[in-house]
Scaffold this active site. Structure first.
Site, PDB file in Angstrom:
ATOM      1  N   MET A 133       0.488  -0.930  -0.217  1.00  0.00           N
ATOM      2  CA  MET A 133       0.171  -0.067  -0.643  1.00  0.00           C
ATOM      3  C   MET A 133       0.593   1.354   0.112  1.00  0.00           C
ATOM      4  SD  MET A 133      -3.037   1.347   0.015  1.00  0.00           S
ATOM      5  CE  MET A 133      -3.264   3.084  -0.152  1.00  0.00           C
ATOM      6  N   GLU A 134       0.568   2.236  -0.799  1.00  0.00           N
ATOM      7  CA  GLU A 134       1.136   3.381  -1.367  1.00  0.00           C
ATOM      8  C   GLU A 134       1.061   4.878  -0.139  1.00  0.00           C
ATOM      9  OE1 GLU A 134      -1.262   2.067  -3.342  1.00  0.00           O
ATOM     10  OE2 GLU A 134      -2.425   3.690  -4.075  1.00  0.00           O
ATOM     11  N   HIS A 136       6.000   0.014  -7.785  1.00  0.00           N
ATOM     12  CA  HIS A 136       5.264  -0.233  -7.937  1.00  0.00           C
ATOM     13  C   HIS A 136       4.424   1.103  -6.836  1.00  0.00           C
ATOM     14  CE1 HIS A 136       0.227  -0.893  -9.389  1.00  0.00           C
ATOM     15  NE2 HIS A 136       0.648  -0.446  -7.445  1.00  0.00           N
ATOM     16  N   GLU A 137       4.413   0.914  -6.109  1.00  0.00           N
ATOM     17  CA  GLU A 137       4.212   1.494  -4.352  1.00  0.00           C
ATOM     18  C   GLU A 137       5.122   3.035  -4.451  1.00  0.00           C
ATOM     19  OE1 GLU A 137       1.248   0.466  -3.459  1.00  0.00           O
ATOM     20  OE2 GLU A 137       1.604  -1.717  -3.974  1.00  0.00           O
TER      21      GLU A 137
HETATM   22  N1  ARG Z   1      -3.487   0.610  -3.545  1.00  0.00           N
HETATM   23  C1  ARG Z   1      -2.760  -0.376  -3.350  1.00  0.00           C
HETATM   24  C2  ARG Z   1      -2.130  -0.922  -4.170  1.00  0.00           C
HETATM   25  O1  ARG Z   1      -2.187  -1.067  -5.485  1.00  0.00           O
HETATM   26  C3  ARG Z   1      -3.568  -2.042  -3.009  1.00  0.00           C
HETATM   27  C4  ARG Z   1      -4.551  -1.104  -2.014  1.00  0.00           C
HETATM   28  C5  ARG Z   1      -6.283  -1.981  -1.946  1.00  0.00           C
HETATM   29  N2  ARG Z   1      -6.193  -2.343  -0.714  1.00  0.00           N
HETATM   30  C6  ARG Z   1      -7.359  -2.919  -0.539  1.00  0.00           C
HETATM   31  N3  ARG Z   1      -8.038  -3.413   0.811  1.00  0.00           N
HETATM   32  N4  ARG Z   1      -8.697  -3.772  -1.858  1.00  0.00           N
HETATM   33  O2  ARG Z   1      -0.467  -1.351  -4.337  1.00  0.00           O
HETATM   34 ZN    ZN Z   2      -1.979   0.054  -7.022  1.00  0.00          ZN
END
Ligand code: ARG
Ligand code: ZN
Length: 867
Positions: free
Chosen positions: A276-277, A310-311
Site C-alpha cells: 500500500m502506497e 509500483h508503490e
Molecule cells: N493501492 C494498493 C496497490 O495498488 C492496493 C490496496 C488495495 N487494498 C484493498 N484493501 N483493497 O498497491
Molecule cells: Zn497500486
C-alpha cells in the site's frame, strides 16, 4: 469531559449500490486534522480534531464504522445527543456552522480486528505489531472523518504506546518524540502534503530498520528506511536497491522526483494485498518486500522489485494526483501498473516481461471479462469497493494506458504526461481529466474513453491478400454484449503490424495500424520480396491491444514467425497460436511445434535462456477454458493439454538432455542471464521427468542438494513432488526443517504440496487442518486455496467445491475481503457441463444463507444473475 459510551446502532439494511452518476462534491473541506492514537493492552483511543469549512450546502457528514464514541465537541462545545445523528455508517451533525472545529474521542479494538482493514494487530506474541490499511475505506474504522478520496487535508499525528513497541511511525516528518509515565512513549509526525484519508498510515511495532539515502534530481536528500522483524532485516537489501532504482527511473522517464525528506517501507506478515502506497510510509506484505537468494525464488524476487516500484510510482500517479471517487480507481492503478511494467521491462528482456504480463492478462483478466463478474475498467456502480481491486481495473487499465502510449509514441506520450502532472498536481481527478491532458499531444486520445466504459474482450479477426507488390490487410472487431450494459461499440484498437520475407526472414515493412471501425482495410505498398518468397504478416506485435486475435496465418507462417520475427513477444505468440491450434484439433501433427521449439531453443539458449524457457509454455487450463461459453469439461481439456505436454517432452527428450548439460549449477548471481538459466534448467528437468528419463531423478536430488538459491532448491523439490520421485517425502521434510522459521518459505512448502495434479482434494484438506495453517494470515490461506482454484478438474467436484466454499464461509466473518476474492475464482461456474453446472449452482445458492459480508454477498448475487 467523557460522556457515556455511545454505540453505533445496527440498522440491518440490504447492501446499497452506489452509482458514479450520483457523485456530488464534498459539502465540507477539511483544512487540517490532528490525530492522537493511544494504544493500550486491549483497545486504543483515538482523538481527532478536524477543522472543517463549508464548501456547499448540506449536512455535515462524517463516516465511521465500529467506533465507540466517547465524546464529541463542536467549536469547543460538547454536543448534546440531539444535535447529531449516529448510525451504522457514521454520524451527521444537524445545522452545522460554516466553520466547524469537530473534536471526537473514540475507542477502537485493533487487537480483535481480523479484517486487516483500519488499525489492526498483525502477528502474535513477541512479533505482535499494529499497522493500518486505509485504502479504500479503512480510515473510517479509526476515526470519524469525511473518508472519501476528494477530501484532501494536512495531517499531524501523535502516536502513543508502551515502550516495548519501539517503532512508532506515521506519514511525513518526525517533529517530536518523548517518554511518558508508565513505561510509555510517543512520537508526533507532520505530513506537509495534503492527502486523502486513504493514504493515512500508522505503525506501532518493534522492528529493525535498514537505512540508506537518495539525492533527488532536485537536490533533495531523502532518508530511505525499510522496517522489518530483526530476523528479516538482511532480506531488505533487494527492496532497498529497487527503491533507489525506481526513484531514478521516475526522474529519467517521467521527470518526477520525490517530495519528502523521508521514505519508509514497513513489512508485515498479515496483509490482504501486496502493498500500500501510503504517503511516505508504504506498508508491505512481507511476501512483496523480503528477498534473499536462500529464501526467495527468482520469480518472487522480481515481483518484490516490481511492487516496490509500483508503490513508489504511486507517489505521483495516485498520491499527488489522486482519484476524485472510487469509480476512478483505474486512473491511479492502470497508469501505475503500466509504469511498473515498463520499469521491470528495463531490467530484463523486454520480450519476457511482456510475455509474462500478457500471460497473466490472458489467463486472469480475459477470464474475468468473460465471466459473471465482468465489469468495465471504470465501473458505474458497486456495492463494496473492495471487490473492485480486480484484474480488469489493474491489468486492463494498464493496457489502455499502454495503447495510448504506443499510439502517441515516446515523445508525445511524455508531452501528455507532463501536461497531466502540471495540470492536476494536488488534485483529485477523473479518467476524463487524464485523457484530456494526454490529448494535448493528439486529440484522438479522447476516443480511448470507450475502452474505460465497455466490458468484454474484443475479438479482432483478419487476414491478408497480395495484389502485385501490395499487401492488403483486412481487420474486423467484435465485442460480446455483456448483459446489463449498452450494446458494444467499435473501439480504437492499435494493431502493430510487420511484414517479413518468407525466405530471407527480413522485415520489409512495419506500421501501427489503428482499427477504429467494425471492419477496415490497410495497405502496405512496394513490398519487395526476394525471388520465390511470399510475405509473412505478423500482427498485434508486442500485444499492442488487449484483444483476442484470430488472424488467418498458415501453420507454416507461424513456424516462420517463431524462427525470425524480430520482436520476441510475437515469436512466443506465434508458438502459442500453433499450440492452441493443436489443442483445438485444427492442427493434427505436433511435429511442427516440436521442431520450431527445438530450433528456437538451440538459438536462444546462450543469449536469452529466459525467453527459451518461455517457449515451453503451454496455454494455461484457465485460458483454454475461455474457449467455452458452455459445456466446459475440465477433464477433457486437461487430458488434451497433458497429451501435448507429453508429446513435446517425448519429442525433445534427447535435445533436453543436451541442453540440460549446458546449464550446470553455478554460484548465485542476480542477472537476467543467470535467472534465465535457472528457469530453463527447471523447465528441462520437468520435461525429462515427464518423458520418463530415469537419469533425471538423480539430477533432481543433486540440484536440491547443491542448490545455490531457492529457485534451484524449490524447482527441484516441486519436480520431485510433481513426478512422484521416491525420495520426495524425505526432501519435503528436509525443506520444512531447514526453513521452519521462515513463514514465506513454509508458504512455498504448502504450495509445493497442494499444486501437483496428483495431490487430491482430501490431501489439500489435511494440509489445511495442520496447526501451522493459520486462517488469520492471508498468505497462508491462499497457499492451498489458490492451488485448488488452479486445478479445475478437482475444484469442480462436490468435494472440491465443498472445501473451497466452506473456506469462503469461514472467512466471511473474519476477513470478508479475502473471502470475496477467493469466491471470485468461481465466476465462470455457469460455463460448465450441465451436471457440474447444476451442482455448482446448488452449492453457491447454499452459501448465501451462511454469509453476511457485503463483499461476499455482492459477488454471490452477481454470479447468480447469469445462470
Ligand atoms: N493501492 C494498493 C496497490 O495498488 C492496493 C490496496 C488495495 N487494498 C484493498 N484493501 N483493497 O498497491
Ligand atoms: Zn497500486
Amino acid at each position: 469531559m467523557i460522556m457515556t459510551d455511545t454505540v453505533q446502532k445496527d440498522t440491518a439494511q440490504p447492501p446499497k449500490k452506489v452509482y458514479l452518476k450520483d457523485y456530488t462534491p464534498p459539502v465540507y473541506a477539511v483544512d487540517k486534522v490532528d490525530l492522537d492514537i493511544r494504544l493500550f493492552d486491549d483497545h486504543a483511543v483515538v482523538g481527532a480534531k478536524l477543522k472543517m469549512i463549508r464548501a456547499h450546502a448540506g449536512d455535515l457528514r462524517l463516516f465511521g464504522r465500529d467506533l465507540k464514541l466517547k465524546s464529541i465537541h463542536l467549536n469547543g462545545q460538547e454536543l448534546e445527543s440531539q444535535a447529531y445523528h449516529l448510525d451504522k455508517e457514521g454520524l451527521t451533525i444537524l445545522d452545522a456552522p460554516d466553520v466547524a472545529v469537530i473534536e471526537t474521542l473514540v475507542e477502537i479494538s485493533p487487537q480483535t480486528n481480523t479484517t486487516l482493514e483500519g488499525l489492526y494487530q498483525a502477528g502474535t506474541g513477541d512479533d505482535k505489531m499494529f499497522v493500518t490499511q486505509c485504502e479504500p475505506e479503512g480510515f473510517r474504522k479509526i476515526t470519524f472523518f469525511p473518508d472519501r478520496p476528494d477530501v484532501l487535508t494536512e495531517y499531524t499525528t501523535r502516536l502513543e504506546a508502551p515502550k516495548h513497541f519501539k517503532t512508532l511511525l506515521a506519514n511525513g516528518n518526525l517533529v517530536e518524540s518523548g517518554e511518558l509515565d508508565d513505561n510509555r512513549h510517543y512520537t508526533i509526525w507532520h505530513d506537509p502534503t495534503k492527502k486523502p484519508s486513504y493514504l493515512f498510515a500508522a505503525v506501532i511495532a518493534n522492528l529493525e530498520v535498514l537505512q540508506d539515502h537518495y539525492t533527488t534530481i532536485e537536490g533533495r536528500e531523502v532518508l530511505l528506511e525499510v522496517y522489518a522483524d530483526a530476523q528479516d532485516i538482511d532480506k531488505c537489501h533487494v527492496g532497498m536497491q529497487a527503491l533507489k532504482d525506481a526513484m531514478k527511473w521516475d526522474e529519467d522517464n517521467y521527470g518526477r522526483a520525490y517530495d519528502l525528506d523521508r521514505y519508509m517501507i514497513v513489512a508485515t506478515g498479515q496483509f490482504n494485498m501486496g502493498a500500500m502506497e501510503n504517503k511516505g510510509l508504504n506498508i508491505f506484505n512481507t511476501s512483496c518486500v523480503l528477498s534473499s537468494p536462500e529464501t526467495t525464488t527468482d520469480e518472487r524476487s522480481f515481483l518484490v522489485k516490481s511492487v516496490i516500484a509500483h508503490e513508489y510510482f504511486h507517489n505521483w500517479t495516485g498520491n499527488r494526483i489522486t482519484c476524485r471517487d472510487w469509480f476512478q480507481l483505474c486512473l491511479k492503478e492502470g497508469f501505475t501498473v503500466f509504469r511498473d511494467q515498463s520499469f521491470s521491462g528495463d531490467f530484463r528482456s523486454k520480450a519476457v516481461q511482456r510475455i509474462e504480463d500478457v500471460a497473466v492478462l490472458r489467463a486472469a483478466q480475459f477470464a474475468e471479462d468473460a465471466g459473471s463478474l465482468a465489469h468495465p475498467v471504470r465501473p458505474e456502480s458497486f456495492v463494496e469497493i473492495n471487490n473492485f481491486y480486480t484484474m480488469t481495473i489493474y491489468e486492463k487499465g494498464a493496457e489502455i494506458v499502454r495503447m495510448i502510449a504506443n499510439f502517441l509514441g515516446k515523445e508525445k506520450f511524455r508531452q501528455g504526461s507532463d501536461e497531466y502532472f502540471a495540470r492536476y498536481d494536488g488534485q483529485a481527478v477523473t479518467v476524463e481529466d487524464f485523457l484530456s491532458a494526454m490529448s494535448v499531444a493528439d486529440a484522438r486520445v479522447m476516443d480511448f474513453l470507450a475502452w474505460y466504459r465497455q466490458p468484454g474482450t474484443p475479438v479482432v479477426s483478419g487476414g491478408y491478400r497480395v495484389l502485385g507488390d501490395k499487401v492488403i490487410i483486412n481487420l474486423s472487431q467484435k465485442t460480446r454484449h455483456v448483459p446489463n450494459y449498452d450494446a458494444p461499440v467499435a473501439l480504437p484498437i492499435p494493431v502493430d503490424t510487420a511484414i517479413f520475407d518468407s525466405l530471407t526472414g527480413e522485415m520489409l515493412a512495419s506500421r501501427m495500424l489503428l482499427l477504429t471501425t467494425d471492419n477496415a482495410q490497410f495497405e502496405f505498398d512496394h513490398i519487395q520480396l526476394s525471388d520465390g518468397a511470399h510475405p509473412v504478416v505478423s500482427v498485434l506485435r508486442n500485444f499492442s491491444a488487449p484483444v483476442k486475435i484470430d488472424f488467418d496465418y498458415t501453420d507454416e507462417d507461424l513456424a516462420s514467425l517463431v524462427a525470425f520475427e524480430s520482436e520476441g513477444f510475437n515469436r512466443w505468440q506465434a508458438l502459442q497460436i500453433l499450440m492452441n491450434r493443436w489443442l483445438s484439433g485444427s492442427v493434427e501433427d505436433a511435429t511442427l511445434i516440436i521442431s520450431v521449439i527445438q530450433k528456437a531453443v538451440d538459438e536462444l539458449i546462450e543469449d536469452d535462456p529466459m525467453l527459451a524457457a518461455r517457449l515451453f509454455d503451454i496455454p494455461s487450463q484457465k485460458e483454454l477454458a475461455m474457449a467455452y461459453d458452455e459445456n466446459y469439461d475440465p477433464i477433457s481439456v486437461k487430458a488434451r493439454r497433458d497429451e501435448l505436454i507429453g508429446k513435446i517432452a517425448d519429442g525433445l527428450l534427447e535435445n533436453a538432455k543436451l541442453w540440460y548439460q549446458k546449464l550446470p549449477l553455478q554460484a548465485y548471481e542476480d542477472t537476467p542471464q543467470a535467472r534465465g538459466r535457472r528457469l530453463l534448467r527447471n523447465v528441462l528437468l520437468n520435461l525429462r521427468l515427464t518423458a520418463g528419463d530415469e537419469m533425471a531423478h538423480q539430477d533432481a536430488y543433486h540440484q536440491y542438494d547443491n542448490a545455490s538459491c531457492m529457485s534451484e532448491r524449490l524447482g527441484a523439490l516441486m519436480a520431485m513432488i510433481e513426478h512422484n520421485l521416491d525420495k520426495k517425502d524425505s526432501y519435503l521434510d528436509d525443506f520444512y526443517a531447514k526453513f521452519s522459521h521462515e513463514d514465506l518459505v513454509i508458504d512455498a512448502w504448502f504450495v509445493a504440496q497442494a499444486t501437483p495434479d496428483s495431490t487430491s482434494v482430501s490431501q489439500i484438506a489435511s494440509l489445511m487442518e495442520r496447526t501451522d495453517y493459520d486462517w488469520n494470515t492471508p498468505n497462508r490461506v491462499r497457499t492451498t486455496l489458490s492451488a485448488l482454484a488452479a486445478k479445475p478438474v478437482q475444484l469442480w467436484t462436490a468435494e472440491g467445491l465443498d472445501l473451497y466454499l466452506s473456506s469462503v464461509v469461514r472467512l466471511d466473518g473474519s476477513n470478508p475481503q479475502l473471502a470475496a476474492r477467493l469466491l471470485s475464482a468461481l465466476a465462470r461456474w455457469n460455463t460448465l457441463t450441465a451436471d457440474k453446472k447444476a451442482m455448482a449452482q446448488e452449492k453457491l445458492a447454499a452459501v448465501t444463507s451462511q454469509v453476511s459480508s457485503k463483499n461476499v454477498l455482492e459477488f454471490l448475487q452477481n454470479m447468480q444473475t447469469v445462470a
